[in-house]
Design a protein around this motif. Structure first.
Motif, PDB file in Angstrom:
ATOM      1  N   ARG A   1       3.403  11.930   5.589  1.00 39.08           N
ATOM      2  CA  ARG A   1       2.918  13.191   5.019  1.00 39.08           C
ATOM      3  C   ARG A   1       3.131  14.287   6.044  1.00 39.08           C
ATOM      4  O   ARG A   1       2.903  14.089   7.245  1.00 39.08           O
ATOM      5  CB  ARG A   1       1.450  13.100   4.647  1.00 39.08           C
ATOM      6  CG  ARG A   1       1.187  12.383   3.348  1.00 39.08           C
ATOM      7  CD  ARG A   1      -0.228  12.707   2.838  1.00 39.08           C
ATOM      8  NE  ARG A   1      -1.258  12.309   3.804  1.00 39.08           N
ATOM      9  CZ  ARG A   1      -1.912  11.169   3.767  1.00 39.08           C
ATOM     10  NH1 ARG A   1      -1.654  10.285   2.807  1.00 39.08           N
ATOM     11  NH2 ARG A   1      -2.830  10.900   4.684  1.00 39.08           N
TER      12      ARG A   1
ATOM     13  N   HIS B   1       5.983   2.955  -6.414  1.00 38.45           N
ATOM     14  CA  HIS B   1       6.784   4.107  -6.823  1.00 38.45           C
ATOM     15  C   HIS B   1       8.209   3.619  -7.081  1.00 38.45           C
ATOM     16  O   HIS B   1       8.770   2.860  -6.285  1.00 38.45           O
ATOM     17  CB  HIS B   1       6.808   5.177  -5.726  1.00 38.45           C
ATOM     18  CG  HIS B   1       5.467   5.767  -5.435  1.00 38.45           C
ATOM     19  ND1 HIS B   1       5.258   6.773  -4.506  1.00 38.45           N
ATOM     20  CD2 HIS B   1       4.237   5.488  -5.936  1.00 38.45           C
ATOM     21  CE1 HIS B   1       3.995   7.074  -4.467  1.00 38.45           C
ATOM     22  NE2 HIS B   1       3.346   6.298  -5.318  1.00 38.45           N
TER      23      HIS B   1
ATOM     24  N   LYS C   1       4.291   5.211 -10.555  1.00 36.65           N
ATOM     25  CA  LYS C   1       4.852   6.544 -10.389  1.00 36.65           C
ATOM     26  C   LYS C   1       6.366   6.472 -10.282  1.00 36.65           C
ATOM     27  O   LYS C   1       6.928   5.472  -9.824  1.00 36.65           O
ATOM     28  CB  LYS C   1       4.274   7.221  -9.148  1.00 36.65           C
ATOM     29  CG  LYS C   1       2.765   7.502  -9.254  1.00 36.65           C
ATOM     30  CD  LYS C   1       2.229   8.242  -8.040  1.00 36.65           C
ATOM     31  CE  LYS C   1       0.746   8.521  -8.201  1.00 36.65           C
ATOM     32  NZ  LYS C   1       0.206   9.262  -7.043  1.00 36.65           N
TER      33      LYS C   1
ATOM     34  N   TRP D   1       9.935   8.601  -9.061  1.00 38.36           N
ATOM     35  CA  TRP D   1      10.567   9.683  -8.308  1.00 38.36           C
ATOM     36  C   TRP D   1      12.038   9.780  -8.699  1.00 38.36           C
ATOM     37  O   TRP D   1      12.688   8.785  -9.006  1.00 38.36           O
ATOM     38  CB  TRP D   1      10.495   9.412  -6.801  1.00 38.36           C
ATOM     39  CG  TRP D   1       9.104   9.553  -6.212  1.00 38.36           C
ATOM     40  CD1 TRP D   1       7.987   9.974  -6.840  1.00 38.36           C
ATOM     41  CD2 TRP D   1       8.734   9.256  -4.861  1.00 38.36           C
ATOM     42  NE1 TRP D   1       6.930   9.982  -5.997  1.00 38.36           N
ATOM     43  CE2 TRP D   1       7.352   9.545  -4.760  1.00 38.36           C
ATOM     44  CE3 TRP D   1       9.402   8.801  -3.735  1.00 38.36           C
ATOM     45  CZ2 TRP D   1       6.634   9.379  -3.586  1.00 38.36           C
ATOM     46  CZ3 TRP D   1       8.703   8.643  -2.558  1.00 38.36           C
ATOM     47  CH2 TRP D   1       7.335   8.921  -2.480  1.00 38.36           C
TER      48      TRP D   1
ATOM     49  N   ASP E   1       7.028  11.961 -11.304  1.00 41.74           N
ATOM     50  CA  ASP E   1       5.919  12.301 -10.407  1.00 41.74           C
ATOM     51  C   ASP E   1       6.400  12.934  -9.121  1.00 41.74           C
ATOM     52  O   ASP E   1       5.634  13.603  -8.432  1.00 41.74           O
ATOM     53  CB  ASP E   1       5.124  11.030 -10.075  1.00 41.74           C
ATOM     54  CG  ASP E   1       4.581  10.365 -11.327  1.00 41.74           C
ATOM     55  OD1 ASP E   1       3.598  10.867 -11.882  1.00 41.74           O
ATOM     56  OD2 ASP E   1       5.173   9.349 -11.757  1.00 41.74           O
ATOM     57  N   GLY E   2       7.652  12.679  -8.763  1.00 44.89           N
ATOM     58  CA  GLY E   2       8.152  13.229  -7.508  1.00 44.89           C
ATOM     59  C   GLY E   2       9.658  13.363  -7.529  1.00 44.89           C
ATOM     60  O   GLY E   2      10.351  12.727  -8.319  1.00 44.89           O
TER      61      GLY E   2
ATOM     62  N   HIS F   1       6.357  22.084  -7.194  1.00 50.17           N
ATOM     63  CA  HIS F   1       4.909  22.253  -7.071  1.00 50.17           C
ATOM     64  C   HIS F   1       4.337  22.981  -8.269  1.00 50.17           C
ATOM     65  O   HIS F   1       3.207  22.711  -8.692  1.00 50.17           O
ATOM     66  CB  HIS F   1       4.588  22.996  -5.772  1.00 50.17           C
ATOM     67  CG  HIS F   1       4.723  22.128  -4.556  1.00 50.17           C
ATOM     68  ND1 HIS F   1       4.703  22.644  -3.269  1.00 50.17           N
ATOM     69  CD2 HIS F   1       4.897  20.790  -4.421  1.00 50.17           C
ATOM     70  CE1 HIS F   1       4.830  21.662  -2.403  1.00 50.17           C
ATOM     71  NE2 HIS F   1       4.959  20.525  -3.081  1.00 50.17           N
TER      72      HIS F   1
ATOM     73  N   THR G   1       5.391  16.004  -6.824  1.00 51.59           N
ATOM     74  CA  THR G   1       5.460  15.787  -5.385  1.00 51.59           C
ATOM     75  C   THR G   1       6.904  15.923  -4.910  1.00 51.59           C
ATOM     76  O   THR G   1       7.839  15.516  -5.613  1.00 51.59           O
ATOM     77  CB  THR G   1       4.931  14.390  -5.041  1.00 51.59           C
ATOM     78  OG1 THR G   1       3.579  14.282  -5.497  1.00 51.59           O
ATOM     79  CG2 THR G   1       4.991  14.134  -3.542  1.00 51.59           C
TER      80      THR G   1
ATOM     81  N   VAL H   1       9.653  15.035  -1.831  1.00 52.88           N
ATOM     82  CA  VAL H   1       9.956  14.215  -0.660  1.00 52.88           C
ATOM     83  C   VAL H   1      11.308  14.658  -0.136  1.00 52.88           C
ATOM     84  O   VAL H   1      12.252  14.842  -0.910  1.00 52.88           O
ATOM     85  CB  VAL H   1      10.002  12.720  -1.028  1.00 52.88           C
ATOM     86  CG1 VAL H   1      10.192  11.874   0.227  1.00 52.88           C
ATOM     87  CG2 VAL H   1       8.751  12.310  -1.780  1.00 52.88           C
TER      88      VAL H   1
ATOM     89  N   CYS I   1       6.661  21.031   1.831  1.00 56.64           N
ATOM     90  CA  CYS I   1       7.188  19.725   1.401  1.00 56.64           C
ATOM     91  C   CYS I   1       6.128  18.665   1.657  1.00 56.64           C
ATOM     92  O   CYS I   1       5.520  18.613   2.742  1.00 56.64           O
ATOM     93  CB  CYS I   1       8.461  19.411   2.170  1.00 56.64           C
ATOM     94  SG  CYS I   1       9.251  17.877   1.655  1.00 56.64           S
ATOM     95  N   ASP I   2       5.855  17.811   0.707  1.00 55.62           N
ATOM     96  CA  ASP I   2       4.729  16.873   0.785  1.00 55.62           C
ATOM     97  C   ASP I   2       5.004  15.697   1.701  1.00 55.62           C
ATOM     98  O   ASP I   2       4.180  15.340   2.542  1.00 55.62           O
ATOM     99  CB  ASP I   2       4.401  16.346  -0.620  1.00 55.62           C
ATOM    100  CG  ASP I   2       4.084  17.472  -1.576  1.00 55.62           C
ATOM    101  OD1 ASP I   2       3.040  18.099  -1.388  1.00 55.62           O
ATOM    102  OD2 ASP I   2       4.882  17.730  -2.512  1.00 55.62           O
ATOM    103  N   LEU I   3       6.174  15.078   1.546  1.00 55.98           N
ATOM    104  CA  LEU I   3       6.495  13.867   2.291  1.00 55.98           C
ATOM    105  C   LEU I   3       7.887  13.980   2.885  1.00 55.98           C
ATOM    106  O   LEU I   3       8.758  14.648   2.318  1.00 55.98           O
ATOM    107  CB  LEU I   3       6.440  12.632   1.356  1.00 55.98           C
ATOM    108  CG  LEU I   3       5.096  12.347   0.682  1.00 55.98           C
ATOM    109  CD1 LEU I   3       5.270  11.299  -0.403  1.00 55.98           C
ATOM    110  CD2 LEU I   3       4.056  11.885   1.709  1.00 55.98           C
TER     111      LEU I   3
END
Length: 716
Positions: free
Chosen positions: A480, A580, A608, A610, A630-631, A660, A665, A667, A685-687
């Motif tokens: 993170r 994920h 989830k 991505w 989800d991402g 966002h 999310t 990455v 940026c989240d991850l």
């Protein structure tokens, strides 16, 4: 060779012959019966005639005997021999009278009509005498030649004697025979006349059958036979049927006219089907089937004429992305433009005998037949022209698209001497052009076969690699950005071959994708990753790490992904929230309806999803609203150039902001420098993941990373 047919004409002839045979049998039976009846009639008539004549003789003899007996009463009583003789001689002189005898009551002869009566007074000894003497009333007896009437003569109660009158039967039999001959002649004449009528009727019947046979032959059998022959010709693929012009207004005439229309319609449809079978519907070019037939013909001709051929195998680069992102209508438009450009180049550089065909999908083939032994120069000029022309941008749906082409060239007879090998070599050369960077051309050489063989060897080895424990899982740490804590890992597959060594994932994953082995490997990787993740400790914040597993487009399309995920979670006991799944952007967009359905089921299960390599598609941002993800993982190509390329930085910033805004999310992968991390962190940026953060490690090393204490990144 046609087998003999038992047709309508033969059936009709058999039926007519059978009918004639039945009629003939009936006639023969009738004639036989008639002959029997005629014989019976003749026999009965003979009996009647005989009875008539016998009755006539009897009646005549009886009448003569009665008359003589009455006349002899007095002469016999007075023994007047003279009178008796006169009466006897008068009676004996009658027609058909054979003799007349007068006797006394004891049976002695009194008179026989002769003048000397030689047997006078003597007893009569002939066979009929005894019965005649003893008769007390009229007695009629006969022998084969005589009918005798005996009548006793009485005066009062006294019997004086008797009279015997013998009638000759021979004349009667002659008359009977004459009468029977006349009757038989008349009956034979009547039979002859009847037979004449019968023969006439039989001839008329045969003539009628012949006429009917000819009529049926011309009006029914011949048209039907023509229809059968025409149908067989159509079945053999010969549609050149002579039209049967007919003015008949019956059912057969209507059938002939209908068949004419049908045969013309079939011939027309056959031409259309052949046009469709040998022509590509989209581009109007020769298709695979027609090209293969033409190639076989050209090869045979080239062998006999001892000259060379060149085959160019063209594949459009990145064409699948057009279909996946802009839709199939846009893809068809791009194909048409490519086909037009290729056709124009062939017309200018390929020569008069060049043949262009769409081989399928985004593949085109060109056959150059210059009539000379060496065609490589023509093939090179054409390939250079094609690379230039096909590299220019296309205008599709008011967008400018750059695709390009990879071209493989192979020669006859240098590289191959048959069509199959020639096409295979062209495909191999085209594949080498793609490996060389695309948008170029390569000539086939035998060294390329080794590359293909190596790929086939890798595929064969990969089939048993999992069972031999040559494949292992490693985990790429994901952190993170806000607190720099290890939050999860990406599951990666590695192959350590005992003789070939470590094989790059880009190589064997591509082999698995192309061969379909990925559909068997994918579920095994997913289950093993879930099982190992359940054994990991929490991070220093007490959080359980999530695992991110890549899913192949083949796994997505086969429809078993949801059940595979549920089985892996159930078998391992891993929480669905920790799993994920990473899907490539093009795989999701390529079949959006299927993707939406599957992703909704995965969401309901708590898993989830991505999107991997996000941003490399043509219109990925516009699809985020339709596809429930989800991402998104920003592709490493944008991250690598953020510091130097303002456009990449702006695009990355836009992706983060838009994602966002949609609650998705973000990455970033491929973080190799601290500056890249800082830029991503500043933009929210989240991850993040990358070698600067941590290289892929095996499960044991990951467990050791989690146990000591905090796993946050140390700020430099």
């Amino acid at each position: 060779m046609n087998t003999p047919r038992f047709g309508l004409r033969a059936r009709f002839m058999l039926a007519a012959g059978g009918a004639l045979l039945v009629v003939l049998l009936l006639v023969v039976l009738m004639l036989t019966r008639q002959a029997a009846v005629q014989k019976e009639v003749l026999r009965s008539s003979g009996e009647v005639v005989s009875q008539v004549f016998d009755q006539s003789v009897r009646e005549r003899g009886t009448a003569l005997a009665n008359a003589l007996a009455e006349a002899l009463v007095n002469p016999l009583y007075y023994s007047d021999l003279s009178a008796i003789g006169t009466l006897v001689r008068n009676t004996a002189g009658q027609k058909s009278v054979s003799y007349v005898l007068v006797h006394d009551h004891e049976g002695r002869l009194i008179h026989d009509g002769s003048f000397d009566v030689a047997g006078y007074g003597q007893a009569m000894s002939d066979p009929l005498a005894e019965a005649a003497v003893q008769a007390d009333r009229m007695l009629v007896q006969s022998s084969p030649s005589i009918l005798e009437v005996d009548l006793p003569i009485h005066i009062g109660d006294q019997r004086l004697g008797g009279v015997r009158v013998g009638m000759e039967l021979a004349p009667v039999r002659v008359q009977e025979a004459m009468a029977m001959q006349a009757l038989a002649a008349r009956m034979e004449d009547a039979r002859s006349r009847q037979m004449g009528w019968i023969y006439a009727l039989m001839a008329l019947l045969v003539g009628f059958a012949v006429v009917m046979m000819i009529y049926v032959q011309r009006t029914l059998v011949q048209p039907i036979r023509w229809l059968g022959d025409a149908a067989q010709r159509i079945e053999r693929g010969d549609y050149r049927i002579n039209v049967q012009a007919t003015a008949r207004r019956d059912e057969v005439g209507e059938l002939l006219r209908t068949f004419d229309r049908m045969s013309q319609s079939i011939a027309r449809h056959d031409r259309e089907v052949r046009q469709m079978a040998y022509t590509d519907a989209l581009t109007g070019l020769t298709n695979r089937l027609a090209f293969r037939e033409a190639l076989d013909h050209r090869l045979a001709k080239a062998k006999s004429a001892n000259h060379g051929l060149a085959l160019l195998f063209i594949d459009i680069d990145e064409f699948k992305r057009v279909n996946d992102t802009l839709g199939h209508e846009a893809g068809d438009d791009a194909l048409l433009q490519f086909a037009q450009r290729i056709a124009a180049a062939v017309d200018q550089e390929g020569g008069e005998d060049a043949l262009l065909a769409r081989f399928g999908g985004d593949e085109f083939v060109i056959l150059i037949d210059s009539g000379e032994r060496i065609v490589a120069e023509t093939a090179t000029r054409l390939a250079e022209r094609l690379v230039l022309e096909l590299g220019r941008p296309l205008q599709v749906q008011r967008r400018e698209i750059f695709l390009g082409s990879s071209i493989g060239i192979t020669l006859f007879p240098e590289d191959a001497v048959d069509a199959t090998a020639l096409l295979k070599n062209g495909d191999i050369a085209m594949y080498q052009a793609k490996l060389a960077g695309k948008n170029c051309f390569r000539y086939y050489n035998r060294a390329m076969d080794h590359a293909v063989e190596r790929r086939l060897h890798l595929e064969q080895e990969l089939r048993g690699a999992w069972g031999r424990d040559e494949l292992r899982l490693v985990y790429q740490p994901i952190f993170r950005t806000r607190d720099r804590v290890l939050a999860g890992v990406e599951v990666l597959l590695r192959w350590d071959h005992p003789t070939l060594g470590a094989i790059a994932p880009s190589v064997f994953i591509d082999v698995a994708e192309q061969s379909g082995l990925i559909q068997a490997l994918g579920p095994k990787v997913l289950r093993l990753a879930c099982e190992q993740a359940t054994q990991w400790p929490r991070n220093h914040l007490g959080e359980e790490l999530f695992i991110s597993v890549n899913v192949s487009p083949r796994q997505l399309r086969n429809g078993d992904l949801v059940s595979e995920v549920e089985n892996s979670l159930h078998a391992s006991g891993l929480s669905a929230s920790r799993l994920h799944l990473e899907l490539t952007e093009t795989a999701v967009i390529g079949d959006e309806m299927l993707a939406v359905s599957l992703l909704e089921k995965l969401h309901r299960a708590g898993v989830k999803v991505w999107l991997d390599d996000f941003g490399t598609g043509f219109s990925g941002l516009s699809h985020l609203r339709q596809v429930p993800v989800d991402g998104v993982k920003i592709d490493r190509s944008f991250v690598a150039e953020m510091e130097r390329d303002p456009d990449d930085l702006a695009l990355t910033t836009a992706i983060i902001a838009m994602a966002h805004a949609l609650g998705i999310t973000v990455v970033a992968e491929g973080v190799e420098q601290e500056a890249q991390f800082e830029l991503l962190s500043q933009r929210g940026c989240d991850l993040v993941q990358g070698y600067w953060l941590g290289r892929p490690v095996e499960a044991g090393e990951l467990v050791r990373m989690l146990r000591p204490g905090p796993q946050a990144l140390a700020a430099d």
